[in-house]
Write a protein that holds these residues in place. Structure first.
Motif, PDB file in Angstrom:
ATOM      1  N   PHE A 136     -16.078  21.561  20.065  1.00 13.80           N
ATOM      2  CA  PHE A 136     -15.975  20.939  21.391  1.00 13.80           C
ATOM      3  C   PHE A 136     -14.871  19.893  21.370  1.00 13.80           C
ATOM      4  O   PHE A 136     -14.751  19.113  20.423  1.00 13.80           O
ATOM      5  CB  PHE A 136     -17.294  20.272  21.776  1.00 13.80           C
ATOM      6  CG  PHE A 136     -17.183  19.375  22.973  1.00 13.80           C
ATOM      7  CD1 PHE A 136     -17.266  19.897  24.241  1.00 13.80           C
ATOM      8  CD2 PHE A 136     -16.947  18.017  22.818  1.00 13.80           C
ATOM      9  CE1 PHE A 136     -17.123  19.076  25.342  1.00 13.80           C
ATOM     10  CE2 PHE A 136     -16.807  17.198  23.908  1.00 13.80           C
ATOM     11  CZ  PHE A 136     -16.898  17.727  25.176  1.00 13.80           C
ATOM     12  N   ILE A 137     -14.058  19.857  22.417  1.00 16.78           N
ATOM     13  CA  ILE A 137     -13.020  18.837  22.552  1.00 16.78           C
ATOM     14  C   ILE A 137     -13.072  18.288  23.978  1.00 16.78           C
ATOM     15  O   ILE A 137     -13.143  19.057  24.946  1.00 16.78           O
ATOM     16  CB  ILE A 137     -11.617  19.397  22.260  1.00 16.78           C
ATOM     17  CG1 ILE A 137     -11.520  19.864  20.805  1.00 16.78           C
ATOM     18  CG2 ILE A 137     -10.542  18.338  22.542  1.00 16.78           C
ATOM     19  CD1 ILE A 137     -10.170  20.464  20.444  1.00 16.78           C
ATOM     20  N   GLY A 138     -13.055  16.975  24.103  1.00 14.78           N
ATOM     21  CA  GLY A 138     -13.091  16.385  25.437  1.00 14.78           C
ATOM     22  C   GLY A 138     -12.685  14.933  25.419  1.00 14.78           C
ATOM     23  O   GLY A 138     -12.502  14.325  24.365  1.00 14.78           O
ATOM     24  N   TRP A 192     -14.646  24.129  25.308  1.00 12.52           N
ATOM     25  CA  TRP A 192     -15.342  24.713  24.166  1.00 12.52           C
ATOM     26  C   TRP A 192     -14.421  25.754  23.530  1.00 12.52           C
ATOM     27  O   TRP A 192     -13.848  26.592  24.219  1.00 12.52           O
ATOM     28  CB  TRP A 192     -16.637  25.383  24.611  1.00 12.52           C
ATOM     29  CG  TRP A 192     -17.636  24.415  25.163  1.00 12.52           C
ATOM     30  CD1 TRP A 192     -17.736  23.991  26.451  1.00 12.52           C
ATOM     31  CD2 TRP A 192     -18.663  23.733  24.453  1.00 12.52           C
ATOM     32  NE1 TRP A 192     -18.759  23.094  26.592  1.00 12.52           N
ATOM     33  CE2 TRP A 192     -19.351  22.914  25.375  1.00 12.52           C
ATOM     34  CE3 TRP A 192     -19.079  23.746  23.120  1.00 12.52           C
ATOM     35  CZ2 TRP A 192     -20.423  22.112  25.012  1.00 12.52           C
ATOM     36  CZ3 TRP A 192     -20.151  22.934  22.757  1.00 12.52           C
ATOM     37  CH2 TRP A 192     -20.817  22.140  23.692  1.00 12.52           C
ATOM     38  N   LEU A 193     -14.286  25.656  22.227  1.00 12.10           N
ATOM     39  CA  LEU A 193     -13.433  26.585  21.487  1.00 12.10           C
ATOM     40  C   LEU A 193     -14.276  27.375  20.495  1.00 12.10           C
ATOM     41  O   LEU A 193     -15.237  26.853  19.931  1.00 12.10           O
ATOM     42  CB  LEU A 193     -12.339  25.827  20.723  1.00 12.10           C
ATOM     43  CG  LEU A 193     -11.463  24.849  21.519  1.00 12.10           C
ATOM     44  CD1 LEU A 193     -10.498  24.138  20.569  1.00 12.10           C
ATOM     45  CD2 LEU A 193     -10.713  25.556  22.627  1.00 12.10           C
ATOM     46  N   HIS A 203     -15.792  17.782  18.133  1.00 15.47           N
ATOM     47  CA  HIS A 203     -17.047  17.911  17.385  1.00 15.47           C
ATOM     48  C   HIS A 203     -17.219  19.365  16.984  1.00 15.47           C
ATOM     49  O   HIS A 203     -17.297  20.253  17.845  1.00 15.47           O
ATOM     50  CB  HIS A 203     -18.234  17.458  18.239  1.00 15.47           C
ATOM     51  CG  HIS A 203     -19.523  17.403  17.459  1.00 15.47           C
ATOM     52  ND1 HIS A 203     -19.969  16.242  16.859  1.00 15.47           N
ATOM     53  CD2 HIS A 203     -20.433  18.362  17.169  1.00 15.47           C
ATOM     54  CE1 HIS A 203     -21.121  16.503  16.237  1.00 15.47           C
ATOM     55  NE2 HIS A 203     -21.421  17.775  16.413  1.00 15.47           N
ATOM     56  N   ALA A 204     -17.239  19.606  15.688  1.00 14.22           N
ATOM     57  CA  ALA A 204     -17.430  20.959  15.164  1.00 14.22           C
ATOM     58  C   ALA A 204     -18.907  21.165  14.890  1.00 14.22           C
ATOM     59  O   ALA A 204     -19.497  20.481  14.044  1.00 14.22           O
ATOM     60  CB  ALA A 204     -16.616  21.151  13.886  1.00 14.22           C
ATOM     61  N   SER A 205     -19.523  22.082  15.621  1.00 13.06           N
ATOM     62  CA  SER A 205     -20.965  22.278  15.552  1.00 13.06           C
ATOM     63  C   SER A 205     -21.415  22.736  14.166  1.00 13.06           C
ATOM     64  O   SER A 205     -20.937  23.748  13.639  1.00 13.06           O
ATOM     65  CB  SER A 205     -21.391  23.314  16.596  1.00 13.06           C
ATOM     66  OG  SER A 205     -22.777  23.557  16.528  1.00 13.06           O
ATOM     67  N   LEU A 211     -25.633  15.578  19.419  1.00 17.57           N
ATOM     68  CA  LEU A 211     -26.745  16.423  18.983  1.00 17.57           C
ATOM     69  C   LEU A 211     -26.889  17.643  19.884  1.00 17.57           C
ATOM     70  O   LEU A 211     -27.275  18.719  19.431  1.00 17.57           O
ATOM     71  CB  LEU A 211     -28.052  15.623  18.994  1.00 17.57           C
ATOM     72  CG  LEU A 211     -28.351  14.808  17.736  1.00 17.57           C
ATOM     73  CD1 LEU A 211     -29.537  13.895  17.970  1.00 17.57           C
ATOM     74  CD2 LEU A 211     -28.614  15.718  16.550  1.00 17.57           C
ATOM     75  N   GLY A 212     -26.559  17.465  21.160  1.00 18.18           N
ATOM     76  CA  GLY A 212     -26.634  18.574  22.099  1.00 18.18           C
ATOM     77  C   GLY A 212     -25.610  19.657  21.810  1.00 18.18           C
ATOM     78  O   GLY A 212     -25.732  20.784  22.300  1.00 18.18           O
ATOM     79  N   ILE A 213     -24.582  19.297  21.029  1.00 16.29           N
ATOM     80  CA  ILE A 213     -23.583  20.293  20.609  1.00 16.29           C
ATOM     81  C   ILE A 213     -24.047  20.987  19.332  1.00 16.29           C
ATOM     82  O   ILE A 213     -23.911  22.195  19.171  1.00 16.29           O
ATOM     83  CB  ILE A 213     -22.213  19.617  20.387  1.00 16.29           C
ATOM     84  CG1 ILE A 213     -21.701  19.018  21.714  1.00 16.29           C
ATOM     85  CG2 ILE A 213     -21.201  20.604  19.835  1.00 16.29           C
ATOM     86  CD1 ILE A 213     -20.464  18.175  21.563  1.00 16.29           C
TER      87      ILE A 213
END
Length: 523
Positions: free
Chosen positions: A149-151, A164-165, A193-195, A283-285
């Motif tokens: 995720f990037i934002g 989202w990537l 953020h890398a899940s 955490l949601g990611i």
């Protein structure tokens, strides 16, 4: 897992829903942490935030330099003096955070289905084709199918400025990704953020250590929010650093759980930390959406039974741009209170939101309504059962004070304390009435100088549900002096509208070697 969010009235009188909400400062027992920033750093705005119910001011060093935050803190001090409302200071560390720097600051258009490369090459300019990241070892850490995720920093999930990537492959140090949704990245800094990917960066960066030893020491921070806490050793290391920084040995550490790694080590982290922050955004990611609620309930329950404050984040994202929350958000705030949160942390809502004061007011009112219907009787029984017998001395006194206050329908509980431990133990049983904790300063020495404790301990109560601290005159402690301090506390309660004539007050204090709980009826 036992669920304790039963309603007090069963069935509830539906007509009571139409009654107006209280607007007084003590109407909510749940605390509110506000992040200060561009939209919330003037003296006038901070004053309004304090009057609306903010009890802790958060300074997030993921952005802004020390001078910027120092100017904001000086404004906070003026606001505290003008409003005569106590406010604690929280320093939020950066930690092992991934980010993308967009030096030119021009908007970056990313289109669904197209390819974008994440590269550690910082010499490359951010564009729709290439995004430079601050981590050299991202490629070895990820695999095809991973989500990134990037934002914009402190995004709100409702914005169209986050993307989202999906990782498709790696080429040397570069990560090739497929864009999952069309978005426009705006600004100069984006978080990534890398899940469920392990990031081999220290929990406390060199920058964090420097800020703690300079800005933190200078401003006597009450709380350290330890971002991306992954192991109990992270907390021990942070405490070791604080212990070498003079009075910051008194600073409390709130471990921020932001990924599955911290979640897996939750019990050990809780045992070591002074409290927990559930960072529901990250955490949601990491977690599937259907698992987030379960983690919240279990984690809050563990914190409650450990007697340590629990804080949740990301509750009213839409209020960044709207004066009112969505129905789902309003329900989320109430459910968090019923689940057992001590405080709500507002990030983007107050930092760059258009309605910081309205946000705090709204959250406080929702929390106050939830406080009214929390089933304290059921919770109290479960707490007593979990502790078992024989109880420790102070635990027995604290539970007796709450039980007595409930039985006599006391307006408030007043507790005398030096360390704050007695007050936190009373709060552990979640009484339905406010707890005025009178912190008695103690003289101490490190063999080089003499100083009083008490200021830290008083402000640290401001993150615990139901506690409303007062710092006593250091010349007053014990004996008849406590009676004069009690009178001041009750006068404060009368001025706040929580104490009136003929009310019953439960007082918990230590007299000599004995601890006592007594009932006072006001004339």
């Amino acid at each position: 897992m036992q669920v304790s969010q039963l309603l007090l009235e069963e069935p509830m009188r539906l007509a009571s829903i139409l009654e107006s909400s209280s607007t007084q400062g003590f109407s909510a027992l749940t605390k509110i942490i506000g992040t200060l920033g561009p939209k919330s750093r003037s003296v006038e705005t901070i004053e309004a935030m304090l009057n609306a119910g903010m009890t802790v001011a958060r300074f997030d060093f993921s952005w802004g330099d020390e001078d910027y935050h120092q100017e904001t803190l000086e404004n906070l001090k003026k606001a505290v003096k003008n409003t005569r409302r106590l406010c604690a200071v929280m320093l939020d560390t950066v930690g092992p955070e991934l980010y993308v720097v967009n030096e030119k600051g021009t908007p970056i258009e990313l289109v669904e289905g197209e390819q974008v490369i994440l590269t550690p090459d910082k010499n490359k300019q951010a564009s729709s084709k290439v995004l430079p990241v601050n981590y050299d070892s991202l490629a070895p850490a990820v695999k095809p199918g991973d989500t990134i995720f990037i934002g914009q920093y402190l995004f709100t999930g409702s914005e169209e400025t986050s993307v989202w990537l999906e990782v498709t492959e790696t080429q040397g140090p570069d990560v090739i990704c497929k864009v999952k949704n069309t978005a426009t990245l705006t600004g100069s800094l984006f978080t990534a953020h890398a899940s469920q990917v392990r990031i081999e960066l220290p929990t406390l960066s060199a920058s964090d250590l420097k800020i703690m030893s300079t800005w933190g020491v200078h401003n006597q921070i009450d709380f350290l929010s330890l971002s991306y806490t992954r192991h109990a050793d992270d907390v021990r290391l942070a405490r070791s650093h604080l212990s070498k920084l003079g009075d910051l040995c008194q600073t409390q550490i709130l471990a921020k759980i932001e990924n599955c790694e911290g979640l897996a080590q939750f019990d050990e982290i809780l045992n070591e930390a002074d409290g927990i922050i559930l960072s529901r955004g990250n955490l949601g990611i990491d977690l599937p959406p259907e698992k987030v609620f379960l983690f919240q309930k279990v984690a809050l329950n563990k914190c409650n039974f450990a007697g340590k404050p629990a804080v949740i984040t990301r509750v009213v994202d839409s209020m960044v741009e709207s004066p009112c929350p969505t129905r789902a958000e309003a329900t989320d705030v109430a459910n968090a209170v019923l689940d057992g949160t001590d405080a709500v942390l507002l990030g983007a809502e107050t930092l760059r939101g258009l309605y910081p004061i309205e946000t705090i007011t709204t959250v406080r009112r929702i929390a106050a309504e939830a406080d009214k219907v929390f089933n304290q009787a059921v919770y109290f029984k479960r707490m007593i059962k979990s502790i078992g017998e024989p109880m420790q001395h102070l635990e027995s006194i604290a539970s007796s004070a709450v039980r007595t206050a409930t039985k006599v329908s006391a307006a408030v509980i007043v507790v005398f304390t030096s360390s704050g431990r007695a007050a936190r133990l009373i709060a552990k049983y979640r009484p339905t009435m406010p707890v005025i904790c009178i912190v008695i300063p103690r003289l101490r020495t490190d063999h080089l100088r003499w100083s009083f404790t008490g200021a830290f301990q008083a402000r640290q109560c401001l993150v615990v549900r139901g506690l409303f601290p007062m710092l006593a005159d250091p010349r007053h402690s014990g004996g008849s002096s406590n009676e004069s301090i009690l009178k001041v506390a009750l006068d404060h309660g009368k001025a706040a509208g929580i104490v009136k004539s003929h009310d019953r007050i439960v007082v918990c204090q230590k007299v000599g070697d004995s601890s006592l709980v007594k009932i006072i009826e006001l004339e």
